[in-house]
Write an enzyme that holds these catalytic residues in place. Structure first.
Site, mmCIF file in Angstrom:
data_model
loop_
_atom_site.group_PDB
_atom_site.id
_atom_site.type_symbol
_atom_site.label_atom_id
_atom_site.label_comp_id
_atom_site.label_asym_id
_atom_site.label_seq_id
_atom_site.Cartn_x
_atom_site.Cartn_y
_atom_site.Cartn_z
ATOM 1 N N TYR A 117 -9.617 -0.884 -0.739
ATOM 2 C CA TYR A 117 -9.055 -2.220 -0.953
ATOM 3 C C TYR A 117 -8.435 -2.701 0.351
ATOM 4 O O TYR A 117 -7.690 -1.967 1.004
ATOM 5 C CB TYR A 117 -7.964 -2.170 -2.029
ATOM 6 C CG TYR A 117 -7.170 -3.450 -2.164
ATOM 7 C CD1 TYR A 117 -7.457 -4.366 -3.173
ATOM 8 C CD2 TYR A 117 -6.133 -3.754 -1.274
ATOM 9 C CE1 TYR A 117 -6.728 -5.544 -3.292
ATOM 10 C CE2 TYR A 117 -5.412 -4.938 -1.379
ATOM 11 C CZ TYR A 117 -5.721 -5.829 -2.389
ATOM 12 O OH TYR A 117 -5.007 -6.994 -2.502
ATOM 13 N N GLU A 206 -9.088 -11.327 0.258
ATOM 14 C CA GLU A 206 -9.029 -10.001 -0.367
ATOM 15 C C GLU A 206 -10.425 -9.420 -0.539
ATOM 16 O O GLU A 206 -11.326 -10.126 -0.981
ATOM 17 C CB GLU A 206 -8.337 -10.110 -1.738
ATOM 18 C CG GLU A 206 -8.141 -8.781 -2.434
ATOM 19 C CD GLU A 206 -7.633 -8.956 -3.864
ATOM 20 O OE1 GLU A 206 -6.426 -8.818 -4.084
ATOM 21 O OE2 GLU A 206 -8.458 -9.247 -4.756
#
Ligand code: GDP
Ligand code: MN
Length: 399
Positions: A117, A206
């Site tokens: 991530y 993101e």
């Protein structure tokens, strides 16, 4: 910091535009972040054609402005064109958390060895961009932050100094990424993500998951990209990415009419002139036990046409039980606003109670006009406080 969802200032400051995954990936690619090749489709037939062009196994991905598509069945692997068409038929029209799927992204399927991530967002508290990186990606990042906070490397970037390459190294080492080849790729992606963030005036970039393939290639499998609405004038290409079908219908109507409109959660529709007055109106409504449903800012103008437009936007919100006009005449003249209100009531059927507080330039004339016309559901109040009390009382009488 102002409580989320309440302060109109915070809402205004957060004016933003979310991009679809495929649009975010287009921007990633522009800044040199590796993504898979794909095609956009709005029909099952287009999905088939896309899969044919790409060849081999593909993923059919629902394009909606919400996360958790995988869990909702909006992401499906397809063996080839026939399968892609069938999967697209299944996914198109699907409702994912209130978002109806109208576009699917057909992408060459990736093999996944690991899921990481990586994100950069704007931390308002620190007034700095904040990077977050963890090797525990793919899942809900809030969960990682809660259950395993040490696994999440967080780093603020000083916007004046800019991004420094040692900062990317700090992130990668802190998160415990050990493979040198992966490190090299992730370091490059971190730098490029910062360039994308700054270069597009983004609020959030993101990548979840950032994957490692069995061949050791690191790439962005998903994108969540939010840009600052107020900076769109200098990114016309990104402004054009806006989907007019998506988002709040009232906000869309307001945009079309050029009305400054912010949706909130309560039941009082608020119309004022000037951001400062509107903000204090929100506070006074709260003080007397009411909750604002939305607000419109007439700005310095406030002619009849503007009032009609704003009333149309406010009354299109079904949560509104009563409307409060709070006008302090400066450049805006009280008689002009009164004319606007009467004209609007003439043109449209508004059953909701409307409370008007007029003060400042030509307020007496304006109040006299309203008293003369005396529409049945219109109440004129002298002060902001009494107007707020009145409108809250009227809204409660309707429920
Ligand atoms: P989200 O659920 O909205 O966050 O959508 P994502 O694009 O992140 O996809 C969710 C999950 O689907 C990923 O974490 C992967 O596990 C899986 N997935 C997505 N694309 C692929 C792909 O190309 N190959 C494989 N094997 N899995 C994929
Ligand atoms: Mn994801």
């Amino acid at each position: 910091m102002a409580p989320e969802g309440y302060s109109g200032v915070a809402r205004l400051a957060r004016a933003r535009m979310d991009l679809y995954e495929y649009q975010g990936k287009q921007l990633f690619a522009r800044f040199g972040i590796p993504v898979s090749e794909g095609r956009l489709a709005t029909t099952p037939e287009e999905a088939r054609a896309g899969a044919e062009e790409l060849g081999g196994q593909v993923v059919v991905k629902a394009q909606v402005l919400t996360g958790g598509r995988g869990k909702a069945g909006g992401i499906q692997l397809a063996e080839g064109p026939d399968d892609a068409e069938a999967r697209a038929r299944d996914i198109l029209g699907m409702d994912i958390r209130g978002h109806v799927v109208r576009r699917v992204w057909i992408e060459k399927a990736s093999e996944i060895e690991r899921e990481y991530y990586l994100s950069v967002t704007f931390d308002r508290g620190e007034k700095k961009p904040l990077f977050m990186f963890t090797t525990k990606g793919g899942v809900d990042i809030e969960e990682v932050a809660e259950t395993d906070p040490d696994a999440l490397a967080r780093l603020h970037i000083d916007p004046l100094v800019g991004f420094q390459s040692f900062q990317a190294r700090w992130l990668v080492f802190t998160a415990g990424l050990e493979d040198p080849d992966e490190q090299k790729q992730v370091l490059a992606i971190v730098g490029k993500l910062y360039e994308a963030f700054v270069g597009t005036d983004a609020m959030l970039c993101e990548i979840n998951p950032l994957i490692v393939t069995p061949a050791g290639e690191v790439k962005a499998l998903d994108s969540k990209f939010t840009v600052d609405d107020n900076a769109l004038y200098r990114h016309t290409d990104i402004a054009e990415m806006r989907d007019p079908e998506a988002g709040d219908p009232q906000e869309r109507l307001a945009r079309e009419k050029g009305v400054t409109y912010v949706k909130l959660d309560g039941e009082i529709g608020i119309l004022g002139n000037g951001a400062g007055l509107v903000m204090s109106t929100l506070d006074v409504i709260d003080q007397v036990g009411g909750r604002p449903a939305n607000f419109c800012d007439l700005g310095g103008g406030g002619d009849a046409e503007g009032v009609v437009d704003a009333l149309e936007v406010i009354t299109a919100d079904s949560q509104v039980e009563a409307i409060l006009f709070n006008i302090f005449g400066g450049i805006t003249r009280g008689d002009e606003v009164a004319r606007g209100i009467l004209e609007a009531l003439d043109r449209m059927t508004i059953d909701l109670p409307i409370v008007v507080r007029l003060d400042g330039t030509n307020a007496a004339e304006g109040r006299a006009m309203l008293a003369d016309a005396a529409p049945p559901n219109l109440y004129v109040e002298e002060t902001m406080l009494s107007a707020a009390e009145r409108v809250v009382e009227l809204s409660k009488g309707r429920r």
